[in-house]
Design a protein around this motif. Structure first.
Motif, PDB file in Angstrom:
ATOM      1  N   MET A  83      40.255  49.697  29.923  1.00 14.92           N
ATOM      2  CA  MET A  83      40.637  49.369  28.526  1.00 14.92           C
ATOM      3  C   MET A  83      42.027  49.732  28.479  1.00 14.92           C
ATOM      4  N   GLN A  84      42.444  50.822  29.035  1.00 12.18           N
ATOM      5  CA  GLN A  84      43.847  51.249  28.987  1.00 12.18           C
ATOM      6  C   GLN A  84      44.948  50.394  29.547  1.00 12.18           C
ATOM      7  N   GLU A  85      44.649  49.998  30.829  1.00 14.12           N
ATOM      8  CA  GLU A  85      45.482  49.258  31.735  1.00 14.12           C
ATOM      9  C   GLU A  85      45.299  47.477  31.534  1.00 14.12           C
ATOM     10  N   MET A  86      44.258  47.341  30.721  1.00 10.60           N
ATOM     11  CA  MET A  86      43.811  46.005  30.453  1.00 10.60           C
ATOM     12  C   MET A  86      43.680  45.028  31.998  1.00 10.60           C
ATOM     13  N   THR A  87      42.910  45.632  32.700  1.00  8.44           N
ATOM     14  CA  THR A  87      42.768  45.216  34.133  1.00  8.44           C
ATOM     15  C   THR A  87      41.334  45.065  34.434  1.00  8.44           C
ATOM     16  N   GLU A  88      40.703  44.176  35.340  1.00 10.31           N
ATOM     17  CA  GLU A  88      39.083  43.879  35.370  1.00 10.31           C
ATOM     18  C   GLU A  88      39.135  43.475  36.817  1.00 10.31           C
ATOM     19  N   SER A  89      38.136  44.129  37.470  1.00 10.34           N
ATOM     20  CA  SER A  89      37.864  43.672  39.057  1.00 10.34           C
ATOM     21  C   SER A  89      36.204  43.918  39.218  1.00 10.34           C
ATOM     22  N   VAL A  90      35.883  43.509  40.006  1.00 12.84           N
ATOM     23  CA  VAL A  90      34.686  43.531  40.582  1.00 12.84           C
ATOM     24  C   VAL A  90      34.566  44.431  41.942  1.00 12.84           C
ATOM     25  N   VAL A  91      33.862  45.564  41.761  1.00 11.26           N
ATOM     26  CA  VAL A  91      33.944  46.417  42.800  1.00 11.26           C
ATOM     27  C   VAL A  91      32.481  46.891  43.217  1.00 11.26           C
ATOM     28  N   THR A  92      32.222  47.678  44.191  1.00 10.91           N
ATOM     29  CA  THR A  92      30.955  48.483  44.534  1.00 10.91           C
ATOM     30  C   THR A  92      30.771  49.562  43.469  1.00 10.91           C
ATOM     31  N   PRO A  93      29.542  50.038  43.145  1.00 10.99           N
ATOM     32  CA  PRO A  93      29.595  51.254  42.306  1.00 10.99           C
ATOM     33  C   PRO A  93      30.310  52.320  42.913  1.00 10.99           C
ATOM     34  N   ASP A  94      30.567  52.564  44.287  1.00  7.60           N
ATOM     35  CA  ASP A  94      31.060  53.749  44.804  1.00  7.60           C
ATOM     36  C   ASP A  94      32.564  53.730  44.480  1.00  7.60           C
ATOM     37  N   GLU A  95      33.087  52.272  44.863  1.00  3.78           N
ATOM     38  CA  GLU A  95      34.431  52.084  44.149  1.00  3.78           C
ATOM     39  C   GLU A  95      34.577  52.444  43.156  1.00  3.78           C
ATOM     40  N   ALA A  96      33.882  52.028  42.105  1.00  4.56           N
ATOM     41  CA  ALA A  96      34.075  51.980  40.616  1.00  4.56           C
ATOM     42  C   ALA A  96      34.133  53.596  40.276  1.00  4.56           C
ATOM     43  N   LEU A  97      33.141  54.460  41.188  1.00  2.74           N
ATOM     44  CA  LEU A  97      33.122  55.791  40.825  1.00  2.74           C
ATOM     45  C   LEU A  97      34.579  56.459  41.209  1.00  2.74           C
ATOM     46  N   TYR A  98      35.194  56.178  42.317  1.00  3.92           N
ATOM     47  CA  TYR A  98      36.148  56.473  43.151  1.00  3.92           C
ATOM     48  C   TYR A  98      37.555  56.279  41.932  1.00  3.92           C
ATOM     49  N   ARG A  99      37.590  55.142  41.517  1.00  2.00           N
ATOM     50  CA  ARG A  99      38.695  54.828  40.578  1.00  2.00           C
ATOM     51  C   ARG A  99      38.719  55.640  39.491  1.00  2.00           C
ATOM     52  N   ILE A 100      37.217  55.666  38.679  1.00  2.00           N
ATOM     53  CA  ILE A 100      37.220  56.508  37.430  1.00  2.00           C
ATOM     54  C   ILE A 100      37.707  58.047  37.846  1.00  2.00           C
ATOM     55  N   GLU A 101      37.166  58.348  38.882  1.00  2.00           N
ATOM     56  CA  GLU A 101      37.286  59.883  39.031  1.00  2.00           C
ATOM     57  C   GLU A 101      38.852  60.223  39.161  1.00  2.00           C
ATOM     58  N   HIS A 102      39.641  59.256  39.888  1.00  2.00           N
ATOM     59  CA  HIS A 102      41.104  59.507  40.461  1.00  2.00           C
ATOM     60  C   HIS A 102      41.963  58.961  39.341  1.00  2.00           C
ATOM     61  N   ASN A 103      41.466  58.114  38.338  1.00  2.00           N
ATOM     62  CA  ASN A 103      42.392  57.761  37.391  1.00  2.00           C
ATOM     63  C   ASN A 103      42.293  58.317  36.018  1.00  2.00           C
ATOM     64  N   LEU A 104      41.400  59.085  35.792  1.00  4.16           N
ATOM     65  CA  LEU A 104      41.221  59.778  34.531  1.00  4.16           C
ATOM     66  C   LEU A 104      42.310  61.225  34.617  1.00  4.16           C
ATOM     67  N   ASP A 105      42.536  61.358  33.197  1.00  2.86           N
ATOM     68  CA  ASP A 105      43.372  62.345  33.072  1.00  2.86           C
ATOM     69  C   ASP A 105      42.759  63.867  33.712  1.00  2.86           C
ATOM     70  N   ALA A 106      41.518  63.767  33.201  1.00  4.04           N
ATOM     71  CA  ALA A 106      40.698  65.032  33.658  1.00  4.04           C
ATOM     72  C   ALA A 106      39.034  64.628  33.410  1.00  4.04           C
ATOM     73  N   ARG A 107      38.215  65.021  34.142  1.00  7.21           N
ATOM     74  CA  ARG A 107      36.837  64.597  34.119  1.00  7.21           C
ATOM     75  C   ARG A 107      36.578  65.324  32.720  1.00  7.21           C
ATOM     76  N   ILE A 108      35.293  64.364  32.108  1.00  2.41           N
ATOM     77  CA  ILE A 108      34.761  64.678  30.957  1.00  2.41           C
ATOM     78  C   ILE A 108      33.580  65.514  31.150  1.00  2.41           C
ATOM     79  N   PHE A 109      33.575  66.848  30.670  1.00  4.17           N
ATOM     80  CA  PHE A 109      32.204  67.751  30.894  1.00  4.17           C
ATOM     81  C   PHE A 109      31.489  67.882  29.520  1.00  4.17           C
ATOM     82  N   GLY A 110      31.620  66.881  28.655  1.00  4.89           N
ATOM     83  CA  GLY A 110      30.900  66.842  27.373  1.00  4.89           C
ATOM     84  C   GLY A 110      31.780  67.445  26.152  1.00  4.89           C
ATOM     85  N   MET A 111      33.126  67.720  26.607  1.00  3.30           N
ATOM     86  CA  MET A 111      33.818  68.089  25.782  1.00  3.30           C
ATOM     87  C   MET A 111      35.228  67.259  25.734  1.00  3.30           C
ATOM     88  N   ALA A 112      35.810  67.226  24.529  1.00  4.31           N
ATOM     89  CA  ALA A 112      36.998  66.395  24.583  1.00  4.31           C
ATOM     90  C   ALA A 112      38.126  67.306  25.071  1.00  4.31           C
TER      91      ALA A 112
END
Length: 436
Positions: free
Chosen positions: A407-436
């Motif tokens: 939603m930030q980069e306004m992009t969309e792609s069809v990927v495997t769940p593992d690929e989605a997890l990889y992208r999310i982990e490496h593109n977030l500023d920091a992991r969210i552990f239940g706190m902002a």
């Protein structure tokens, strides 16, 4: 439908701020090596109304009830007495003990700014240290906690034993000692005129009243200035306790933050030595932000062994007062998800499996099962700052894929769940552990 007067529900930004304050306090408590406790809310009324627990001063504000066994019970009005009970019931506990507790307490008193009938207290207590080191460390802890909350504070302190010795020296009878202390404690609110009016109702002779007023006129005086005015205090126990704590405060460089206040006594009668109250140094908030003191006698008296040594000192942070002071000053970030998963069609099973995988990797994840129009769900995710949306349609489920929207980069792609997890982990500023 309404809440009981003096009670509130908290959510959104306000709850986020309350949570952040509690986390900040807990971090400081544990930094100072205090261990967590959780005491009972419901207690025997006899315990809560005993003279060791505040007596008549608190009974009128206590919530009292009777259970089905006709036992007389009450809701705790502070965290101190339930903790004292815990120690009294476990005499084999090794001392010293440094504990903290955060929990709700209940008082049926007047409701005003920063004072509710159901409210949160955050306490630290030390059992087993006789000298002033415990008081000094609690003062350090309080200053550090409020520094992290960006609140400059003053910790006003006194010693009830010293104040009693001084009042005795000017002729105050023992049966009026506590009453006179409580009057002097209100000097900031009622001034010298109010002090005189209250003293005139106590049956004291005019010479004693004049002596008390002369003492009250020494507003803003230091401990040394007070002692120089009154003879015979130098070797008294209370005076020596004040001298010892003052020496520690000076050596720690805390004299500016911790001024001596010769009139402070606090309301509850169980305090036996040092007492202190914490105030906003900018004077923008008039009520105290925390308070406490030494109560050496309570635990031994609770178990009927007055000769047992349980030196104890505590400090309570007022959550509601802290909230009143800072909630309009800051704009807390409400914790939100990093990922929203939207199942489309009959894909709830697959959506829940992917959500579980993301959460197991420490990523805060929300699932959308309201069956709203996709456009509304995406608009809601965008407005709440959720960066990633996973669309799980039936075609994607059969192919073992997901549709990943950034939603930030306004992009969309069809990927495997593992690929989605990889992208999310490496593109977030920091992991969210239940706190902002």
């Amino acid at each position: 439908m309404q809440n009981v007067k003096g009670t509130y529900d908290f959510w959104g930004q306000e709850q986020a701020l309350r949570h952040n304050i509690q986390v900040t306090l807990q971090d400081v408590f544990e930094l100072y090596d205090f261990e967590g406790t959780n005491t009972t809310i419901l207690n025997e009324l006899e315990l809560l109304t005993s003279k060791y627990a505040g007596g008549n001063e608190i009974i009128k504000e206590m919530y009292q009830l009777t259970d089905q066994g006709m036992r007389q019970l009450g809701l705790r009005y502070d965290l101190t007495i339930p903790f004292a009970k815990l120690i009294a019931m476990n005499p084999s506990i090794s001392l010293p003990i440094k504990r903290y507790e955060m929990g709700k307490v209940f008082r049926d008193g007047p409701v005003k700014r920063g004072r509710l009938r159901e409210f949160q207290q955050c306490d630290v207590d030390v059992v087993g240290i006789q000298g002033p080191e415990a008081e000094a460390e609690l003062m350090q802890l309080a200053i550090e906690a409020f520094r992290r909350l960006d609140i400059p504070v003053k910790i006003r302190w006194n010693n009830r034993r010293f104040l009693g010795e001084l009042l005795e020296s000017i002729g105050v009878p023992s049966q009026e000692m506590l009453s006179v202390m409580l009057t002097l404690d209100k000097i900031e609110k009622i001034g010298l005129t109010g002090i005189q009016e209250e003293l005139n109702t106590k049956g004291l002779n005019s010479q004693v009243i004049d002596a008390i007023l002369a003492f009250a006129a020494m507003k803003n005086s230091t401990f040394d200035e007070v002692c120089s005015r009154y003879e015979g205090l130098e070797e008294r126990p209370g005076t020596m306790e004040v001298q010892a704590l003052q020496s520690l405060i000076q050596s720690l460089g805390l004299s500016q933050e911790c001024p001596f206040d010769p009139f402070l006594s606090r309301g509850l009668s169980f305090y036996t030595g040092t007492v202190y109250e914490i105030y906003d140094a900018t004077l923008s908030y008039p009520s105290s932000l925390g308070a406490g003191g030494r109560y050496d006698a309570i635990i031994g008296q609770l178990i009927g062994q007055n000769d047992m040594d349980y030196p104890t000192v505590g400090l309570s942070f007022g959550m509601e007062s802290i909230m009143e002071l800072i909630q309009h000053r800051v704009n807390p970030v409400v914790p939100t998800a990093a990922v929203l998963i939207i199942p489309i069609g009959d894909t709830a099973h697959e959506a829940l499996k992917i959500a579980a995988e993301l959460r197991s990797n420490g990523i805060r994840t929300r699932t959308e099962f309201m069956k709203r129009k996709l456009k509304k769900s995406l608009a809601s995710a965008s407005s709440q700052g959720i960066r990633y949306v996973l669309l799980m349609g039936e075609d994607e489920a059969r192919a073992g894929k997901v549709r990943l929207k950034d939603m930030q980069e306004m992009t969309e792609s069809v990927v495997t769940p593992d690929e989605a997890l990889y992208r999310i982990e490496h593109n977030l500023d920091a992991r969210i552990f239940g706190m902002a």
